[in-house]
Design an enzyme around this catalytic site. Structure first.
Site: not given
Length: 232
Positions: A102, A159, A189-191
């Site tokens: 993301m 994450i 912002g991440s995953r």
């Protein structure tokens, strides 16, 4: 329908987690206008971006026990076979893992990839390296969750990333989730990684865009079944 209602229908709602941030950006914008008008307009742009970041649009989720939908908006970054992290308790056999990255421009509300019961939630402190890197799944701060379904257990890991410094979870162990139901978010912002039962078939590939609660990531079909849809 009035013009006001028509406009309102086109604007997605904002998640409550975003209210303090949006209010903060708006206040800073007012102060910047007082200092120098061009700076104020920069603040307005940042306020709008913040509101878009915390947008929480209604999604129409395909409902079938053996379908796995995307838990996040973003880009499918990896479709690989990996041994799941020990905290998930899913064994040491490689499982299908689908990762979604993301960016700061994506909607960051996370949704349950399947319907089921939350069996485990484990928070792991860690680093904040680029979430798009494979080692981020082991090195970065993360929140791991296991959902039990009729077709097996699904591992879902939020994450943190280079900019993301706050993982938020709305659920608890024992809670029953519907497919596409909101379960958390990650700020800026991440995953998300999804670990699927043995035999699951990926229906996406790296580079594909995903829409949380709508894009079908995989199928672990036990038999044929019709597909229905539910708005959430």
């Amino acid at each position: 329908m009035s013009i006001v209602n028509s406009i309102r229908a086109q604007i997605p709602p904002i998640h409550r987690e975003g209210y303090p941030f949006i209010g903060g950006f708006a206040l800073i914008s007012l102060l910047l206008f007082w200092l120098w008008t061009p700076l104020g307009w920069i603040g307005v742009v940042l306020t709008i971006w913040c509101a878009l970041f915390f947008r929480d649009p209604v999604r129409v989720t395909p409902v079938r026990d053996d379908l796995v939908v995307a838990p996040a908006d973003g880009r499918v970054s990896m479709v690989v076979s990996m041994v799941p992290p020990a905290e998930l308790g899913l064994g040491d056999k490689p499982l299908l893992r689908i990762s979604i990255f993301m960016s700061v421009f994506n909607c960051h509300v996370n949704r349950a990839p399947v319907a089921g019961r939350v069996e485990r939630i484990v928070y792991s402190p860690g680093k904040f390296i680029n979430a798009d890197l494979d080692k981020a799944s082991e090195d970065n701060e993360r929140n791991s969750m296991v959902i039990s379904t009729p077709g097996g257990q699904i591992g879902v890991i939020q994450i943190a990333g280079l900019v993301a410094r706050r993982i938020v979870s709305f659920v608890r162990v024992g809670q029953v989730l519907g497919a596409g139901e909101r379960f958390g978010l990650i700020r800026f912002g991440s995953r998300l990684d999804v670990y699927l039962p043995d035999g699951a078939k990926a229906l996406v590939s790296p580079g594909q865009t995903s829409i949380a609660g709508e894009t079908v990531l995989a199928d672990f079909r036990q038999g044929d079944g019709g597909r229905s849809y539910r708005a959430a």
